[in-house]
Design a protein around this motif. Structure first.
Motif, PDB file in Angstrom:
ATOM      1  N   UNK A  73       5.712 -12.019   1.371  1.00  0.00           N
ATOM      2  CA  UNK A  73       5.445 -13.212   0.577  1.00  0.00           C
ATOM      3  C   UNK A  73       3.954 -13.468   0.677  1.00  0.00           C
ATOM      4  N   UNK A  74       3.282 -13.508  -0.447  1.00  0.00           N
ATOM      5  CA  UNK A  74       1.828 -13.582  -0.377  1.00  0.00           C
ATOM      6  C   UNK A  74       1.268 -14.482  -1.468  1.00  0.00           C
ATOM      7  N   UNK A  75       0.389 -15.385  -1.037  1.00  0.00           N
ATOM      8  CA  UNK A  75      -0.336 -16.208  -1.998  1.00  0.00           C
ATOM      9  C   UNK A  75      -1.547 -15.426  -2.504  1.00  0.00           C
ATOM     10  N   UNK A  76      -1.966 -15.673  -3.737  1.00  0.00           N
ATOM     11  CA  UNK A  76      -3.105 -14.920  -4.298  1.00  0.00           C
ATOM     12  C   UNK A  76      -4.370 -15.029  -3.461  1.00  0.00           C
ATOM     13  N   UNK A  77      -4.588 -16.176  -2.774  1.00  0.00           N
ATOM     14  CA  UNK A  77      -5.839 -16.362  -2.039  1.00  0.00           C
ATOM     15  C   UNK A  77      -5.888 -15.520  -0.773  1.00  0.00           C
ATOM     16  N   UNK A  78      -4.757 -14.938  -0.371  1.00  0.00           N
ATOM     17  CA  UNK A  78      -4.748 -14.219   0.897  1.00  0.00           C
ATOM     18  C   UNK A  78      -5.359 -12.825   0.783  1.00  0.00           C
ATOM     19  N   UNK A  79      -5.242 -12.194  -0.366  1.00  0.00           N
ATOM     20  CA  UNK A  79      -5.953 -10.952  -0.677  1.00  0.00           C
ATOM     21  C   UNK A  79      -5.789  -9.873   0.411  1.00  0.00           C
ATOM     22  N   UNK A  80      -4.560  -9.601   0.809  1.00  0.00           N
ATOM     23  CA  UNK A  80      -4.305  -8.518   1.747  1.00  0.00           C
ATOM     24  C   UNK A  80      -4.206  -7.191   1.005  1.00  0.00           C
ATOM     25  N   UNK A  81      -4.550  -6.110   1.686  1.00  0.00           N
ATOM     26  CA  UNK A  81      -4.527  -4.769   1.093  1.00  0.00           C
ATOM     27  C   UNK A  81      -3.549  -3.910   1.875  1.00  0.00           C
ATOM     28  N   UNK A  82      -2.664  -3.226   1.145  1.00  0.00           N
ATOM     29  CA  UNK A  82      -1.659  -2.368   1.767  1.00  0.00           C
ATOM     30  C   UNK A  82      -1.906  -0.927   1.341  1.00  0.00           C
ATOM     31  N   UNK A  83      -1.927  -0.032   2.315  1.00  0.00           N
ATOM     32  CA  UNK A  83      -2.149   1.380   2.032  1.00  0.00           C
ATOM     33  C   UNK A  83      -1.111   2.228   2.765  1.00  0.00           C
ATOM     34  N   UNK A  84      -0.384   3.053   1.995  1.00  0.00           N
ATOM     35  CA  UNK A  84       0.600   3.978   2.557  1.00  0.00           C
ATOM     36  C   UNK A  84       1.623   3.266   3.445  1.00  0.00           C
ATOM     37  N   UNK A  85       2.087   2.118   2.979  1.00  0.00           N
ATOM     38  CA  UNK A  85       3.063   1.337   3.734  1.00  0.00           C
ATOM     39  C   UNK A  85       4.470   1.571   3.193  1.00  0.00           C
ATOM     40  N   UNK A  86       5.427   1.508   4.086  1.00  0.00           N
ATOM     41  CA  UNK A  86       6.834   1.711   3.738  1.00  0.00           C
ATOM     42  C   UNK A  86       7.478   0.344   3.483  1.00  0.00           C
ATOM     43  N   UNK A  87       7.875   0.115   2.219  1.00  0.00           N
ATOM     44  CA  UNK A  87       8.508  -1.147   1.822  1.00  0.00           C
ATOM     45  C   UNK A  87      10.025  -0.995   1.678  1.00  0.00           C
ATOM     46  N   UNK A  88      10.609   0.036   2.227  1.00  0.00           N
ATOM     47  CA  UNK A  88      12.057   0.250   2.109  1.00  0.00           C
ATOM     48  C   UNK A  88      12.821  -0.919   2.720  1.00  0.00           C
ATOM     49  N   UNK A  89      13.745  -1.492   1.948  1.00  0.00           N
ATOM     50  CA  UNK A  89      14.551  -2.603   2.428  1.00  0.00           C
ATOM     51  C   UNK A  89      13.794  -3.897   2.617  1.00  0.00           C
ATOM     52  N   UNK A  90      12.548  -3.959   2.165  1.00  0.00           N
ATOM     53  CA  UNK A  90      11.735  -5.155   2.343  1.00  0.00           C
ATOM     54  C   UNK A  90      12.292  -6.313   1.505  1.00  0.00           C
TER      55      UNK A  90
END
Length: 346
Positions: free
Chosen positions: A278-295
């Motif tokens: 769950x992410x608000x636009x202002x948080x601006x996190x970056x995800x690289x090569x992450x596993x979102x299975x079942x997220x």
């Protein structure tokens, strides 16, 4: 004026009189003696006065009936006497047991007071040593406060609060110092053994992005700024998922993360397992090569996840928080789809 008998004046005395074991003992003894005397007298009288066998037989029958009545009287009074004696013995035993329990309770309270005073003294002494300018004194203070906290007693949380305050001071000078490591190890030991946390809030800020953070347990609220973590998934699950912790500008290499509002901001997460997003636009996190299975995903807008090469396995795609499927176009825009069996063959 004629005085009344005390037994007729007070009902309580009447009751206690009839429950007196000595009275029933005397009744038993008098009854037995009277029965024996009566038996001798009647037998002698019957023998001397009987002129025929029929008269002797009639006298023996009378003696038998009198004997039965006398034996019943003696037995009745004896049973009551033995019952009263047994009751008294039980009451005496109960009183002795209660007295012993009272003595034990007094000793326990005395020990608790003594232990409390000792822990209070150790808490004060440890705090004084920990504030010393001498390294040896601070080491002794740390050991003392560690012992107080690990006792899992009244002053354990206070000892943890003092350790957390000292940890914050040391962290501002050098995160890599031996003292910083010793304090975190002591607090982690107390947390693992007693589940005690310091009611304290600490904000750690790394001087540069190459500062590697270590796990800190036993603090209720923590904020990390800059630096990076390199943890296994098991370590991150044990530390972060149940802790009130925030990350700002932190880099993560692997681990397991539940990305919620206000927990991650301007962070870069690489090669990790994401179980909640769950992410608000202002948080601006970056995800690289992450596993979102079942997220479990909460989408407040149509904005895509920032990053690259993120994926999920086709048998466990990300879903909404209530388990409903997400839009195919959103999944395609943010993730690549993988098949487990193909990867397992290689």
């Amino acid at each position: 004026m004629q005085e009344k008998s005390p037994l007729t004046d007070d009902p309580k005395k009447k009751i206690s009189f009839w429950l007196d074991e000595n009275f029933w003992l005397k009744v038993s003894m008098v009854s037995a003696a009277s029965l024996l005397a009566l038996f001798i007298v009647v037998c002698a009288s019957a023998y001397l006065s009987a002129n025929t066998n029929r008269e002797l037989t009639r006298s023996i029958d009378s003696i038998y009936k009198i004997g039965i009545l006398g034996i019943a009287t003696v037995t009745f009074s004896t049973v009551i006497w033995r019952g009263l004696v047994s009751t008294r013995q039980v009451e005496s035993q109960v009183k002795a047991t209660n007295h012993q329990a009272h003595q034990i309770e007094l000793v326990r309270k005395q020990n608790e007071r003594g232990q409390r005073n000792e822990l209070a003294s150790l808490l004060q002494k440890g705090a004084e040593l920990l504030s010393s300018e001498q390294t040896t004194d601070r080491s002794a203070g740390l050991a003392t406060l560690h012992a107080v906290a690990a006792s899992n007693q009244e002053f354990s949380k206070q000892a943890m609060n003092i350790l957390a305050e000292q940890l914050e001071k040391v962290a501002k000078e050098d995160y890599n110092s031996r003292e910083y490591k010793n304090i975190t190890e002591a607090m982690q030991d107390v947390y693992d053994k007693c589940s005690i946390t310091a009611d304290y809030s600490i904000a750690f800020e790394a001087p540069n992005d190459e500062t590697k953070w270590s796990i800190v347990k036993g603090i209720s609220r923590i904020k990390y700024t800059n630096g990076y973590f390199r943890l296994t998934r098991e370590e991150s699950e044990a530390v972060f998922l149940g802790t009130n912790v925030r990350f700002v500008g932190v880099r993560f290499e692997s681990g397991t993360h539940a990305v919620t509002y206000l927990k991650y901001k301007n962070c870069r997460i690489r090669g990790a397992k994401i179980i909640f997003y769950t992410q608000a636009p202002v948080e601006r996190n970056i995800f690289e090569m992450c596993d979102f299975s079942g997220c479990k995903v909460t989408i407040r807008s149509s904005k895509n996840i920032t990053g690259r090469d993120n994926y999920y396995y086709e048998d466990t795609p990300p879903t909404t928080r209530d388990g409903k499927p997400l839009r195919d176009e959103w999944l395609e825009a943010n993730f690549s789809k993988r098949q487990r069996w193909k990867e397992e063959q290689h």
